[in-house]
Design a protein around this motif. Structure first.
Motif, PDB file in Angstrom:
ATOM      1  N   PHE A 307       0.821  -1.208   0.000  1.00 57.06           N
ATOM      2  CA  PHE A 307       0.000   0.000   0.000  1.00 57.06           C
ATOM      3  C   PHE A 307       0.856   1.260   0.000  1.00 57.06           C
ATOM      4  N   TYR A 308       2.010   1.202   0.625  1.00 54.61           N
ATOM      5  CA  TYR A 308       2.883   2.380   0.719  1.00 54.61           C
ATOM      6  C   TYR A 308       3.538   2.718  -0.611  1.00 54.61           C
ATOM      7  N   GLY A 309       3.201   1.962  -1.646  1.00 56.66           N
ATOM      8  CA  GLY A 309       3.664   2.317  -2.984  1.00 56.66           C
ATOM      9  C   GLY A 309       2.929   3.498  -3.571  1.00 56.66           C
ATOM     10  N   ASN A 310       1.839   3.902  -2.927  1.00 52.43           N
ATOM     11  CA  ASN A 310       1.093   5.090  -3.365  1.00 52.43           C
ATOM     12  C   ASN A 310       1.801   6.342  -2.857  1.00 52.43           C
ATOM     13  N   THR A 311       2.926   6.638  -3.424  1.00 54.37           N
ATOM     14  CA  THR A 311       3.785   7.705  -2.902  1.00 54.37           C
ATOM     15  C   THR A 311       3.265   9.109  -3.176  1.00 54.37           C
ATOM     16  N   ASN A 312       2.181   9.224  -3.942  1.00 53.52           N
ATOM     17  CA  ASN A 312       1.597  10.544  -4.183  1.00 53.52           C
ATOM     18  C   ASN A 312       0.440  10.846  -3.239  1.00 53.52           C
ATOM     19  N   LEU A 313       0.225   9.986  -2.247  1.00 50.32           N
ATOM     20  CA  LEU A 313      -0.864  10.219  -1.305  1.00 50.32           C
ATOM     21  C   LEU A 313      -0.716  11.562  -0.600  1.00 50.32           C
ATOM     22  N   VAL A 314      -1.816  12.309  -0.589  1.00 53.60           N
ATOM     23  CA  VAL A 314      -1.885  13.589   0.116  1.00 53.60           C
ATOM     24  C   VAL A 314      -2.757  13.456   1.359  1.00 53.60           C
ATOM     25  N   ASP A 315      -3.783  12.629   1.261  1.00 61.53           N
ATOM     26  CA  ASP A 315      -4.734  12.480   2.363  1.00 61.53           C
ATOM     27  C   ASP A 315      -4.973  10.999   2.609  1.00 61.53           C
ATOM     28  N   LEU A 316      -4.547  10.508   3.768  1.00 62.15           N
ATOM     29  CA  LEU A 316      -4.738   9.111   4.156  1.00 62.15           C
ATOM     30  C   LEU A 316      -5.523   9.080   5.463  1.00 62.15           C
ATOM     31  N   ARG A 317      -6.775   8.613   5.364  1.00 62.13           N
ATOM     32  CA  ARG A 317      -7.643   8.581   6.538  1.00 62.13           C
ATOM     33  C   ARG A 317      -8.280   7.195   6.670  1.00 62.13           C
ATOM     34  N   ILE A 318      -7.883   6.476   7.706  1.00 62.87           N
ATOM     35  CA  ILE A 318      -8.458   5.154   7.955  1.00 62.87           C
ATOM     36  C   ILE A 318      -8.909   5.034   9.412  1.00 62.87           C
ATOM     37  N   GLU A 319      -9.123   6.169  10.090  1.00 65.98           N
ATOM     38  CA  GLU A 319      -9.512   6.119  11.489  1.00 65.98           C
ATOM     39  C   GLU A 319     -10.886   5.478  11.683  1.00 65.98           C
ATOM     40  N   ASN A 320     -11.083   4.984  12.889  1.00 69.12           N
ATOM     41  CA  ASN A 320     -12.342   4.367  13.301  1.00 69.12           C
ATOM     42  C   ASN A 320     -12.690   3.149  12.449  1.00 69.12           C
ATOM     43  N   ASN A 321     -11.741   2.227  12.358  1.00 66.95           N
ATOM     44  CA  ASN A 321     -11.955   0.895  11.818  1.00 66.95           C
ATOM     45  C   ASN A 321     -11.414  -0.091  12.853  1.00 66.95           C
ATOM     46  N   ARG A 341      -4.340  10.203   9.337  1.00 66.67           N
ATOM     47  CA  ARG A 341      -5.218   9.916  10.474  1.00 66.67           C
ATOM     48  C   ARG A 341      -5.387   8.407  10.604  1.00 66.67           C
ATOM     49  N   LEU A 342      -4.810   7.867  11.666  1.00 67.81           N
ATOM     50  CA  LEU A 342      -4.795   6.432  11.912  1.00 67.81           C
ATOM     51  C   LEU A 342      -5.535   6.061  13.185  1.00 67.81           C
ATOM     52  N   GLY A 343      -6.131   7.024  13.858  1.00 72.76           N
ATOM     53  CA  GLY A 343      -6.698   6.818  15.186  1.00 72.76           C
ATOM     54  C   GLY A 343      -7.864   5.853  15.264  1.00 72.76           C
ATOM     55  N   ASP A 344      -8.139   5.451  16.516  1.00 77.97           N
ATOM     56  CA  ASP A 344      -9.256   4.552  16.813  1.00 77.97           C
ATOM     57  C   ASP A 344      -9.177   3.266  16.005  1.00 77.97           C
ATOM     58  N   ASN A 345      -8.012   2.644  16.059  1.00 73.53           N
ATOM     59  CA  ASN A 345      -7.763   1.334  15.484  1.00 73.53           C
ATOM     60  C   ASN A 345      -6.955   0.518  16.488  1.00 73.53           C
ATOM     61  N   ASN A 360       5.363  17.748   5.426  1.00 68.90           N
ATOM     62  CA  ASN A 360       4.267  18.482   4.803  1.00 68.90           C
ATOM     63  C   ASN A 360       2.943  18.301   5.535  1.00 68.90           C
ATOM     64  N   LEU A 361       2.963  17.527   6.610  1.00 71.93           N
ATOM     65  CA  LEU A 361       1.727  17.252   7.339  1.00 71.93           C
ATOM     66  C   LEU A 361       1.101  18.520   7.906  1.00 71.93           C
ATOM     67  N   VAL A 362      -0.208  18.584   7.789  1.00 72.80           N
ATOM     68  CA  VAL A 362      -1.013  19.626   8.426  1.00 72.80           C
ATOM     69  C   VAL A 362      -1.810  19.020   9.575  1.00 72.80           C
ATOM     70  N   ILE A 363      -2.256  17.779   9.396  1.00 73.71           N
ATOM     71  CA  ILE A 363      -3.028  17.067  10.411  1.00 73.71           C
ATOM     72  C   ILE A 363      -2.401  15.710  10.661  1.00 73.71           C
ATOM     73  N   LEU A 364      -2.183  15.380  11.934  1.00 67.67           N
ATOM     74  CA  LEU A 364      -1.616  14.102  12.335  1.00 67.67           C
ATOM     75  C   LEU A 364      -2.441  13.563  13.494  1.00 67.67           C
ATOM     76  N   SER A 365      -3.030  12.379  13.315  1.00 68.43           N
ATOM     77  CA  SER A 365      -3.888  11.814  14.355  1.00 68.43           C
ATOM     78  C   SER A 365      -3.620  10.334  14.504  1.00 68.43           C
ATOM     79  N   TYR A 387      -2.477  20.442  13.679  1.00 67.09           N
ATOM     80  CA  TYR A 387      -3.244  19.606  14.605  1.00 67.09           C
ATOM     81  C   TYR A 387      -2.518  18.282  14.788  1.00 67.09           C
ATOM     82  N   ALA A 388      -2.301  17.879  16.045  1.00 69.88           N
ATOM     83  CA  ALA A 388      -1.670  16.593  16.328  1.00 69.88           C
ATOM     84  C   ALA A 388      -2.351  15.973  17.538  1.00 69.88           C
ATOM     85  N   ASP A 389      -2.787  14.721  17.394  1.00 64.48           N
ATOM     86  CA  ASP A 389      -3.524  14.042  18.459  1.00 64.48           C
ATOM     87  C   ASP A 389      -2.864  12.693  18.750  1.00 64.48           C
TER      88      ASP A 389
END
Length: 532
Positions: A307-321, A341-345, A360-365, A387-389
């Motif tokens: 999955f980390y081959g998607n090196t152009n990712l700008v927004d990765l959100r998989i929280e709450n799974n 955002r990786l939270g609630d996993n 380049n991160l603006v939001i880190l969770s 923002y960092a949580d």
């Protein structure tokens, strides 16, 4: 048949309507049903057609290509459209221009079925038969409709089956309206379709139509924020041009299919707020995604290394799974990330130091996980993080000092961990810091004073309770409770004459506990049932 430019008297008009109704009564018995619409464009010999009265010619054309149920009822959308076609002063000849006549009829039914008279903008509609000049309609040089865009236009009602008559459609957009009902299956006949945008309506029924494979030119499929259901499709191999797949905010089930890898141009995969289960297929690593938004689903398993081959990712959100496993050091390859955002996993292990590459991160969770170990102090090159949580996890060690020096940082949440050590002296460096949650850790020492030159006018919440901190809350902190600086063009200044009471700032520092260690005269008032 009425000639081009001809006029009808009131008597002729009455006779014409009576003739239409009589003819309809005879022909409706042989007409097709609404669920079995024929798309044949064959209208017989032109000479045979021209021998008919115009209203009869229109009737035969419609009956050969569309449903005629309720066609003689002037209170229905079909009836209104047909009445307009047979009574409006027109020059469009149904015998010589059957395709254009059917497109006109289709647009008329669409207009009446979606409350056209109450649209926000309906310029040109019904004023003449030149439908290519109507608001939102775009035609080619042969007057064939290839784009219909009516976003945010107060459309209400249901999409009629007749829209499938617009068989040269390339782009159809009704974003953010109040449309409901199911999406007509007939739209799969739009074989030239490139963009379909039905987002933010009230559509029900299947999230994906049958025979989706007919849309071989489809680039953007956007149906988010509706009430659609059913499983994810599996025939993405037939959509080689697909770039956007936005189906968030529905009731979609099933799993992500491996066939997504065949949509090699896919960039944006957005399916949050659904009931999608299963794991992330490793095959998705063969794509070149910029957005992967899968939060609030039922997904599980580990994140595959591919999955980390998607090196152009700008927004990765998989929280709450319910993802599990560790966070790979390959995360550092996603250097373009702005939101992570990786939270609630159920992630475990430590967070990789390769985090330092994601400047380049603006939001880190990463809150609500089982991550442990120290939080890497690698934020020295970060200039955009807001923002960092890290809350509600198992982090240990000291607070990362460099994160407080980020000039854009606005919210920091470290609460409910096992962090130790003292609060860094630069904890109030950033003038943008609004929330700082340090409560329920094992921090010790005293709360540092605000140094000269540090401006803390943005601060609204400072929580240090539930630690081993002792001593007096500094006077410089307490002053923030009493006054808010007034902002001027020259910057932020604290002027006694212009200062106003700040009722928003909340400070919690154990002052309500029976065994309090922190003395605080300006903290948030204690509940009346407890001693302060």
């Amino acid at each position: 048949m009425k000639k081009k430019g001809g006029k009808s008297s009131s008597d002729d008009l009455s006779y014409m309507l009576e003739t239409v109704h009589d003819d309809l009564s005879k022909m409706l018995e042989e007409s097709v049903s609404e669920d079995d619409m024929s798309m044949s464009m064959d209208f017989g010999e032109s000479s045979e057609c021209e021998s008919l009265p115009q209203n009869q010619a229109v009737l035969e054309l419609v009956s050969k290509n569309a449903a005629t149920t309720n066609l003689k009822d002037p209170t229905t959308s079909r009836g209104k459209a047909f009445q307009w076609l047979t009574t409006f002063k027109r020059t469009l000849d149904p015998c010589r221009a059957p395709s254009q006549t059917l497109q006109l009829y289709s647009l008329l039914v669409f207009y009446y079925a979606t409350g056209g008279s109450n649209w926000t903008k309906n310029d040109g509609w019904l004023r003449d038969e030149n439908y290519c000049s109507w608001y939102g309609v775009t035609c080619d040089l042969e007057d064939k409709v290839f784009e219909l865009t009516l976003d945010k236009n107060n459309l209400k009602g249901t999409l009629p089956q007749e829209i499938s008559l617009l068989d040269t459609m390339e782009s159809f957009g009704v974003y953010q309206n109040a449309l409901s009902g199911t999406v007509p299956n007939g739209i799969v006949e739009w074989t030239e379709l490139r963009l379909l945008d039905l987002e933010d309506n009230n559509f029900t029924g299947p999230a994906f139509p049958d025979k989706l494979s007919q849309w071989s030119r489809l680039e953007s499929y956007q149906v988010s924020s509706n009430d659609l259901s059913g499983p994810m499709i599996s025939d993405f191999y037939a959509l080689p041009e697909l770039r956007k797949l936005w189906v968030a905010g529905n009731k979609i089930t099933g799993t992500l299919p491996k066939s997504l890898m065949y949509s090699t141009k896919l960039q944006s995969l957005v399916f949050y707020d659904n009931m999608v289960a299963g794991s992330i297929p490793p095959e998705i690593g063969k794509l070149n995604l910029t957005n992967f938004l899968a939060f609030n689903n039922l997904m599980a398993g580990t994140i595959p290394e591919e999955f980390y081959g998607n090196t152009n990712l700008v927004d990765l959100r998989i929280e709450n799974n319910t993802f599990s496993g560790t966070i790979s050091s390959a995360l550092g390859n996603l250097v373009r990330l702005q939101s992570l955002r990786l939270g609630d996993n159920g992630f475990q292990g430590t967070f990789p130091t390769e985090l330092k590459r994601l400047s380049n991160l603006v939001i880190l969770s990463m809150n609500g996980t089982s991550l442990s170990g120290s939080i890497p102090d690698v934020f020295g090159t970060f200039q955009k993080l807001e923002y960092a949580d890290f809350s509600n996890a198992y982090f240990t060690g000291e607070l990362p000092r460099t994160i407080f020096d980020i000039p854009t940082i606005s919210a920091l949440y470290f609460n409910d961990n096992f962090l130790t050590g003292s609060i860094p002296g630069n904890y109030l460096t950033s003038s943008e810091l609004r929330d700082l949650y340090l409560s329920n850790n094992r921090l010790n020492g005293t709360l540092p004073d605000i140094k000269p030159g540090q401006s803390r006018d943005a601060l609204t919440e400072l929580l240090i309770d539930g630690n081993e901190i002792s001593g007096q809350v500094p006077v410089s902190i307490c002053e923030l409770v009493g006054f808010t600086a007034m902002k001027r063009d020259t910057g932020v200044k604290r002027t006694a004459g212009l200062a106003t009471r700040n009722e928003k700032l909340s400070i919690r520092a154990d002052h309500c506990n029976a065994k309090k260690k922190v003395s605080c005269d300006c903290c948030t008032p204690c509940p009346k049932s407890k001693a302060s």
